[in-house]
Scaffold this motif. Sequence first.
Motif, PDB file in Angstrom:
ATOM      1  N   UNK A  13      63.715  39.891  35.879  1.00 23.58           N
ATOM      2  CA  UNK A  13      64.014  40.103  37.294  1.00 23.58           C
ATOM      3  C   UNK A  13      65.502  40.440  37.478  1.00 23.58           C
ATOM      4  N   UNK A  14      66.356  39.617  36.881  1.00 22.64           N
ATOM      5  CA  UNK A  14      67.791  39.882  36.995  1.00 22.64           C
ATOM      6  C   UNK A  14      68.201  41.123  36.201  1.00 22.64           C
ATOM      7  N   UNK A  15      67.512  41.388  35.102  1.00 26.47           N
ATOM      8  CA  UNK A  15      67.761  42.622  34.360  1.00 26.47           C
ATOM      9  C   UNK A  15      67.442  43.850  35.190  1.00 26.47           C
ATOM     10  N   UNK A  16      66.361  43.781  35.950  1.00 31.91           N
ATOM     11  CA  UNK A  16      66.003  44.882  36.842  1.00 31.91           C
ATOM     12  C   UNK A  16      67.053  45.059  37.927  1.00 31.91           C
ATOM     13  N   UNK A  46      64.042  43.131  46.434  1.00 32.32           N
ATOM     14  CA  UNK A  46      64.122  42.178  45.327  1.00 32.32           C
ATOM     15  C   UNK A  46      64.702  40.832  45.758  1.00 32.32           C
ATOM     16  N   UNK A  47      65.381  40.793  46.881  1.00 37.24           N
ATOM     17  CA  UNK A  47      65.979  39.539  47.325  1.00 37.24           C
ATOM     18  C   UNK A  47      64.966  38.590  47.967  1.00 37.24           C
ATOM     19  N   UNK A  48      63.876  39.132  48.512  1.00 38.23           N
ATOM     20  CA  UNK A  48      62.889  38.288  49.188  1.00 38.23           C
ATOM     21  C   UNK A  48      62.271  37.224  48.279  1.00 38.23           C
ATOM     22  N   UNK A  64      55.117  38.785  43.778  1.00 36.14           N
ATOM     23  CA  UNK A  64      56.185  39.585  43.190  1.00 36.14           C
ATOM     24  C   UNK A  64      55.616  40.593  42.197  1.00 36.14           C
ATOM     25  N   UNK A  65      54.461  40.286  41.617  1.00 38.01           N
ATOM     26  CA  UNK A  65      53.847  41.257  40.706  1.00 38.01           C
ATOM     27  C   UNK A  65      53.499  42.544  41.437  1.00 38.01           C
ATOM     28  N   UNK A  66      53.094  42.441  42.696  1.00 34.22           N
ATOM     29  CA  UNK A  66      52.823  43.645  43.478  1.00 34.22           C
ATOM     30  C   UNK A  66      54.104  44.438  43.728  1.00 34.22           C
ATOM     31  N   UNK A  67      55.193  43.727  43.945  1.00 33.18           N
ATOM     32  CA  UNK A  67      56.490  44.390  44.137  1.00 33.18           C
ATOM     33  C   UNK A  67      56.921  45.105  42.857  1.00 33.18           C
ATOM     34  N   UNK A  68      56.624  44.512  41.717  1.00 35.39           N
ATOM     35  CA  UNK A  68      57.005  45.128  40.446  1.00 35.39           C
ATOM     36  C   UNK A  68      56.258  46.434  40.202  1.00 35.39           C
ATOM     37  N   UNK A  99      58.511  41.730  33.760  1.00 33.70           N
ATOM     38  CA  UNK A  99      58.412  40.823  34.904  1.00 33.70           C
ATOM     39  C   UNK A  99      56.958  40.659  35.330  1.00 33.70           C
ATOM     40  N   UNK A 100      56.236  41.773  35.392  1.00 38.67           N
ATOM     41  CA  UNK A 100      54.826  41.742  35.771  1.00 38.67           C
ATOM     42  C   UNK A 100      54.021  40.893  34.793  1.00 38.67           C
ATOM     43  N   UNK A 101      54.133  41.187  33.518  1.00 42.48           N
ATOM     44  CA  UNK A 101      53.333  40.503  32.493  1.00 42.48           C
ATOM     45  C   UNK A 101      53.701  39.023  32.379  1.00 42.48           C
ATOM     46  N   UNK A 102      54.979  38.712  32.411  1.00 39.18           N
ATOM     47  CA  UNK A 102      55.381  37.308  32.272  1.00 39.18           C
ATOM     48  C   UNK A 102      55.020  36.497  33.515  1.00 39.18           C
ATOM     49  N   UNK A 103      55.053  37.110  34.694  1.00 29.11           N
ATOM     50  CA  UNK A 103      54.648  36.387  35.901  1.00 29.11           C
ATOM     51  C   UNK A 103      53.155  36.089  35.893  1.00 29.11           C
ATOM     52  N   UNK A 104      52.361  37.061  35.488  1.00 24.16           N
ATOM     53  CA  UNK A 104      50.919  36.839  35.405  1.00 24.16           C
ATOM     54  C   UNK A 104      50.612  35.728  34.395  1.00 24.16           C
TER      55      UNK A 104
END
Length: 120
Positions: A13-16, A46-48, A64-68, A99-104
Amino acid sequence: MVDFFKHLALASYFGLMITLICWITLGEHSENYPTAAFLLIALVPLLFPLRGLLHGRPYTHAWTTFLMLLYFSHGIGEFYSAEGFSLYPSLEILFSFIMFASSITYIKLNARMNTNSQNQ
């Protein structure tokens, strides 16, 4: 194991965020567009989820996965529209996918851990 995926999601997330800041401020773009407007458009969404991600809330990870997916799609479009290899779109694709894969994975493991602790 759950904490690993939570921290991996935060790191990506912070890398993005850092990638987008560098891309907009240091990357090549037209001088007709203000940099501040691009920063607002790219970083405000990204701040939300920031607070929920820092607290490890599964619901925040889920939406957040949808945002990614938005950032992943943007990175794919920029990557294929570039003439050669582009670093910033590649990093955007990488970080948004991680971010997507690790969040899931975090959501799934956290739910399994909570279910096991309630059964005992």
